[in-house]
Design a protein around this motif. Structure first.
Motif, short mmCIF file in Angstrom:
data_model
loop_
_atom_site.label_atom_id
_atom_site.label_comp_id
_atom_site.label_asym_id
_atom_site.label_seq_id
_atom_site.Cartn_x
_atom_site.Cartn_y
_atom_site.Cartn_z
N ARG A 77 10.98 17.72 44.86
CA ARG A 77 10.99 18.85 44.83
C ARG A 77 11.33 20.01 43.78
O ARG A 77 11.09 20.82 43.27
N ALA A 78 12.39 19.75 43.06
CA ALA A 78 12.98 20.27 41.76
C ALA A 78 12.08 21.02 41.09
O ALA A 78 11.67 22.02 39.85
N VAL A 79 11.07 19.93 40.82
CA VAL A 79 9.81 19.90 39.58
C VAL A 79 8.94 21.53 39.93
O VAL A 79 8.57 22.11 39.40
N LEU A 80 8.82 20.96 40.89
CA LEU A 80 7.31 21.85 41.82
C LEU A 80 7.96 22.99 42.26
O LEU A 80 7.35 24.49 42.55
N LYS A 81 9.75 23.97 42.27
CA LYS A 81 10.10 24.78 42.82
C LYS A 81 10.15 25.67 41.24
O LYS A 81 9.36 26.23 40.85
N GLU A 86 6.31 26.01 44.58
CA GLU A 86 6.92 26.26 45.62
C GLU A 86 7.01 27.29 46.55
O GLU A 86 6.19 27.65 46.62
N ASP A 87 7.56 28.20 45.24
CA ASP A 87 6.60 30.02 46.25
C ASP A 87 5.30 30.78 45.86
O ASP A 87 5.34 31.12 46.15
N THR A 88 4.65 30.10 44.60
CA THR A 88 3.14 30.65 44.36
C THR A 88 2.10 29.38 44.83
O THR A 88 1.22 30.47 44.80
N PHE A 89 2.37 28.41 44.95
CA PHE A 89 0.98 27.78 45.13
C PHE A 89 0.01 28.08 46.65
O PHE A 89 0.18 26.86 47.09
N GLY A 149 9.92 16.06 49.09
CA GLY A 149 9.25 15.63 48.05
C GLY A 149 8.11 16.83 48.46
O GLY A 149 7.87 16.65 49.30
N TYR A 150 7.06 16.23 46.64
CA TYR A 150 5.47 16.53 47.35
C TYR A 150 4.54 15.18 46.69
O TYR A 150 5.30 15.03 45.33
N GLN A 157 2.40 18.46 35.93
CA GLN A 157 3.94 18.58 35.25
C GLN A 157 4.29 17.46 35.70
O GLN A 157 5.09 17.01 34.00
N SER A 158 4.01 16.42 35.75
CA SER A 158 5.08 15.10 34.91
C SER A 158 4.93 14.65 33.80
O SER A 158 5.81 14.14 33.08
N ILE A 159 3.43 15.54 32.80
CA ILE A 159 3.87 15.66 31.22
C ILE A 159 4.61 16.70 31.02
O ILE A 159 5.43 16.03 29.79
#
Ligand code: GAP
Length: 454
Positions: A77-81, A86-89, A149-150, A157-159
């Motif tokens: 979750r922290a990656v996409l935060k 998490e907030d704007t997508f 998790g997402y 993002q994983s890159i």
């Protein structure tokens, strides 16, 4: 600029051919289908694989400055935060109070200045509110809300998260890129236009890291490279368009974005985005994780966070463009003067799911069948071959025309040398597009065909 001609009938024919011939099926079809989810059949998977293999070849293997990776779909979750997802997508969503449909606010049509539900015509719509497009999931057995998790909404993002590991292990110097092909998931409010906008799809993404002063130049460089790629897989430049995304519509951190669009039968739509994302992503992850994601330049002794240019393409959208481009219906007249409609998928040989059909003229002639099987065995290690001995030869050709097979080989009595010894060990090679046939020696087939499909 002329807009793409809308042709819903053509689209209907394409969708029907894709199902009939085993390119694409509705996901979970026997249970009524799952909206926005598609399965690829035997021909579709080959087409998709050819596309991904060619992308990997030109974007990774043929380049000294790009390496690949394969990241996980399940994402912390922290990656996409940190990335802002998490907030704007989100997309703005409205509900129709009459028929209860959920609609993307920016796709609700207006009549006389009033927004109307496209499903029931109702005008009683809620105010738009943001709807986050990410699929969340519970990781592990615990009911702890922190165990959320997402499924990744993009491969990029994983890159970024693995930037330092890849840099340290590959020992690349700027500018260099990290490429990835893989699944991404978005809970689209209105999946539509067949596989164009779906909830599960694949991306082919390159994050090309550079010095800040190189960013704008590399943006233009990558746009040209990507246009060349599409031409090399059979999408003509005349049906590709470059949209310079205006400042007001670009992500706030991007200094420049181009969309590469294609004229689909349902209109001109985006195939790929090429964006200069500055140092936004690496900076976000560096700040959120507290781990350094910077670069030390040995020559200048400077330490800085690299900038990035990102060509991000959709696999499924490109497959759809290839299918739309290939589909052709034409009237052909046989030797007896009889006309019929020929449906032919004119795929570039490089992309075609099956490269060659091998046909013994008659299946009840063991010598012809044996020779045809030998030709099949000769070619199979080098390419995808389809062996077919059933039905009249003309029908076998037509079946392969619909599958988009660029070459057809027929083994006949001449091959056995029964009529003219000079023709022994030769076959007829038929070209899908011109339907012309020529006599070719069997031992010349591997080189001839491998050159054509490379
Ligand atoms: N990392 C940047 C990124 O993901 P994007 O414009 O949101 O940018 C890139 O997506 C590409 O992914 C698009 O140009 C499109 O080809 C593909 N794509 C995005 N959403 C899609 C969807 N719902 N269905 C199919 N393909 C999609």
């Amino acid at each position: 600029m002329t807009e793409a001609k809308l042709d819903p009938q053509r689209m209907e024919k394409i969708v029907s051919l894709c199902k009939r011939r085993g390119f694409i099926f509705q996901g979970s079809e026997i249970y009524g289908g799952l909206n926005g989810v598609w399965d690829y059949g035997p021909l579709g998977v080959e087409l998709k694989r050819n596309l991904k293999d060619y992308w990997w070849r030109v974007m990774v293997r043929e380049r000294e400055d790009v390496v690949g990776m394969d990241g996980a779909i399940l994402t912390h979750r922290a990656v996409l935060k940190a990335s802002g997802h998490e907030d704007t997508f989100s997309d703005p969503m409205v509900d129709c109070r009459t028929c209860k449909s959920r609609l993307r606010a920016d796709q609700v049509p207006e009549k006389n200045g009033i927004k109307q539900c496209p499903n029931c015509g109702g005008k009683d719509l809620t105010e738009p509110r943001p709807f986050n497009l990410m699929f969340s999931t519970q990781i592990g057995a615990s009911a702890d809300p922190d165990a959320i998790g997402y499924l990744r909404p993009e491969t990029a993002q994983s890159i970024f998260v693995q930037f330092k590991n890849v840099l340290d292990t590959s020992r690349k110097k700027l500018p260099f890129g990290i490429a990835q092909i893989g699944k991404a998931f978005r809970n689209e409010i209105n999946p539509r236009n067949y596989i164009f906008r779906s909830r599960e799809f694949e991306q082919m993404e390159l994050e090309y890291f550079c010095r800040p002063e190189q960013g704008m130049k590399l943006l233009d460089y990558w746009l040209e490279e990507r246009l060349r790629f599409y031409e090399n897989i059979g999408l003509p430049r005349t049906r590709l368009h470059v949209l310079t995304v205006p400042d007001t519509e670009r992500a706030f951190y991007s200094k420049g974005t181009y969309d590469i669009e294609y004229d689909f039968p349902f209109g001109r739509q985006e195939l790929e985005g090429v964006a200069y994302r500055t140092d936004y992503d690496l900076t976000q992850h560096q700040q959120a994780s507290g781990k350094p994601l910077d670069y030390f330049d040995e020559e200048t002794k400077q330490r800085f966070t690299p900038h990035v240019v990102e060509p991000s393409a959709g696999v499924d959208r490109t497959v759809l463009a290839l299918i739309c481009e290939a589909f052709a219906e034409e009237t052909v007249t046989d030797e007896k003067g009889k006309s019929e409609t020929r449906i032919v998928m004119r795929f570039h040989p490089r992309m075609a799911p099956i490269k060659v059909g091998v046909f013994p003229l008659l299946k009840n002639q063991p010598a012809l069948v044996e020779k045809a099987r030998a030709v099949e065995a000769l070619l199979r290690p080098r390419m995808n071959v389809f062996y077919d001995e059933t039905g009249a030869i003309g029908r076998r050709y037509r079946r392969q025309d619909e599958a988009g097979t660029p070459f057809g080989i027929t083994i006949d009595f001449e091959t056995l040398g029964e009529r003219d010894p000079a023709l022994r060990e030769t076959v007829t090679l038929r070209d899908r597009d011109s339907m012309k046939q020529e006599r070719v020696k069997i031992d010349e087939l591997p080189a001839r065909l491998t050159t054509a499909i490379q």
